[in-house]
Structure formats: structure tokens, C-alpha cells
Design a protein around this motif. Sequence first.
Motif, PDB file in Angstrom:
ATOM      1  N   ARG A 165      -0.583   5.110   0.007  1.00  0.00           N
ATOM      2  CA  ARG A 165      -0.372   5.986   1.168  1.00  0.00           C
ATOM      3  C   ARG A 165       0.288   7.286   0.743  1.00  0.00           C
ATOM      4  N   GLY A 205     -12.014  10.275   1.628  1.00  0.00           N
ATOM      5  CA  GLY A 205     -12.264   9.322   2.698  1.00  0.00           C
ATOM      6  C   GLY A 205     -11.794   7.908   2.394  1.00  0.00           C
ATOM      7  N   GLU A 206     -11.211   7.704   1.223  1.00  0.00           N
ATOM      8  CA  GLU A 206     -10.771   6.357   0.830  1.00  0.00           C
ATOM      9  C   GLU A 206      -9.520   5.955   1.599  1.00  0.00           C
ATOM     10  N   SER A 207      -9.422   4.700   1.948  1.00  0.00           N
ATOM     11  CA  SER A 207      -8.254   4.192   2.663  1.00  0.00           C
ATOM     12  C   SER A 207      -7.177   3.782   1.664  1.00  0.00           C
ATOM     13  N   PRO A 208      -5.918   3.697   2.121  1.00  0.00           N
ATOM     14  CA  PRO A 208      -4.855   3.213   1.230  1.00  0.00           C
ATOM     15  C   PRO A 208      -5.145   1.817   0.690  1.00  0.00           C
ATOM     16  N   ILE A 209      -5.745   0.969   1.516  1.00  0.00           N
ATOM     17  CA  ILE A 209      -6.047  -0.389   1.078  1.00  0.00           C
ATOM     18  C   ILE A 209      -7.037  -0.379  -0.080  1.00  0.00           C
ATOM     19  N   ASP A 210      -8.077   0.446   0.035  1.00  0.00           N
ATOM     20  CA  ASP A 210      -9.085   0.500  -1.021  1.00  0.00           C
ATOM     21  C   ASP A 210      -8.532   1.130  -2.297  1.00  0.00           C
ATOM     22  N   ASN A 260       0.798  -1.231   0.000  1.00  0.00           N
ATOM     23  CA  ASN A 260       0.000   0.000   0.000  1.00  0.00           C
ATOM     24  C   ASN A 260       0.834   1.287   0.000  1.00  0.00           C
ATOM     25  N   LEU A 282      -2.276   9.502  -1.114  1.00  0.00           N
ATOM     26  CA  LEU A 282      -3.223  10.133  -0.194  1.00  0.00           C
ATOM     27  C   LEU A 282      -2.558  11.246   0.613  1.00  0.00           C
TER      28      LEU A 282
END
Length: 250
Positions: free
Chosen positions: A175, A220-225, A171, A178
Motif C-alpha cells: 500500500r 492498476g495493480e492492487s496491494p494484494i497482488d 499488505n 502504491l
Amino acid sequence: MRMIRSLLTFLWIAISVIPVGTFLLIFSLFVSAERLWWWFAQPYLSAAIFAVRWIGGVKYRVLGLENLPDVEDNQRIILCPKHQSTWETFFIPSMTPHPLAYVFKRELLLIPFFGWAMARLDMVHIDRSARSQAWSKVADLGVKLMDKGKWVIMFPEGTRTHRGQQGDYKNGAARLALATGAKIIPIAVASGRCWPRKSWRFTPGVIDVSIGAPIDAIEGESPIDLMARVEAWIETEMRVIDPLAYPQSP
């Protein structure tokens, strides 16, 4: 004949890096890293691809070049290529309109001439055994280098995979995107077809490269998504450009 062509190509790559690396190191005392890139690094990598093509018989075909931003654009960009071979580490810098900053393991700096030259090119070398410090270094240097106009290039699988296989996507690139507002450009590369992982022998043929449209993070998205979307595009496209490597795929 194939073995002879492969051997000649590797000899050229290994021998030519000595004078190029030497001149780069000397000029690094007087000029900027950006000039070193355009004067030495990019021409050497382009010449290596030329040698692989005309001596080793490995050609290439590129789709999606229009997805790379123009030279005048000052967008923050992170390139995320599929990693099957050494070929793409040479080819991608030869085709991009911006100087690149690789994120790579620091052990490569020990390679005579090649590693020494990389140390002078404003890139991001990390200690994989110290993950937290490595991420801090990527984040800090990534911002500074992108602000200088460089694109950051990270192989999300971390290491080369065999043709037809899928590595574990990390990720880190998500990361960084983002944290910096950068866009991720996914790249599918079927290099394992002609230059297998950990091999010095070429199989003459055509390597297909497909460049995807820039992927923006969703609020609002996560690094994983975010990385899951990058992974999905790359792996889906791999099955388009190299279907024989994925016989069980629909």
C-alpha cells in the motif's frame, strides 16, 4: 561452550547499548537524526553483528548486493525482509548505503536506552490496535522520510516466524509503495538457522541473505497482488538458500 559464547555476546549487546544510547540522546539535542544514525545507530548495529560473528560464531553470506541502488540514487525504496530473528534487524542497517526508517510497534520505545534512542531517529512507531490510524501514520511519515533520503524497512510478516515456516504477509508495504511510487526490494534471510526465534542461544554457522531485484508496481495493480509477488519471491528464495528447512518443497 556454545552457551557461554551466546551469553557473552548478549551481555556485550545489552551493556554496550547503555553508553551508546546515552550519547545518542545527548547529541540528539544538537544534531540531526541523520547524523545520529551515522554517528551512533549504524556503528552500534554493525558492532553487534561483529560480536555475534566473532564471539557467537554466526557468520553470514550475502547474495544480490548489486540490487541495492547506489548512494547517489534518490529512488524511493521499501525494504521487505523475511523475519525469523533479531539478527536481521541489526544486520540490514549495517549493510545499506542509506539511513533506514523502521516501521515498528510503539511498545519497543519502552525498552531502556534502545527504545529511547529509536524514538530520536525519525522512525515510524505505530499502535497495532488502531489499524486505520496506524496506516495513516505510515503513509504520512513514509513520504516525508523517503523525501529526506531514507529507505523505509517493513517486515511484511509483522512478527518473527520459526525456521521453515511462512507467516501471514500483510499488505502495508505494498500500500505504501502504491501510494508513494516506491520500489520494493524483497530480502530472503535464513537467520533462524543460527539464531532461532525468541532464543538467546546461537548455533554457530552461516546465515544466508539474498537480496532481490527491486519490484515495481504494475499500473492498476492492487496491494494484494503486489504483495503476492513480493511474498512469492521471498518464499521461493528461502527454499533456495535454506533447503533443509523446507524438506517437503520441490
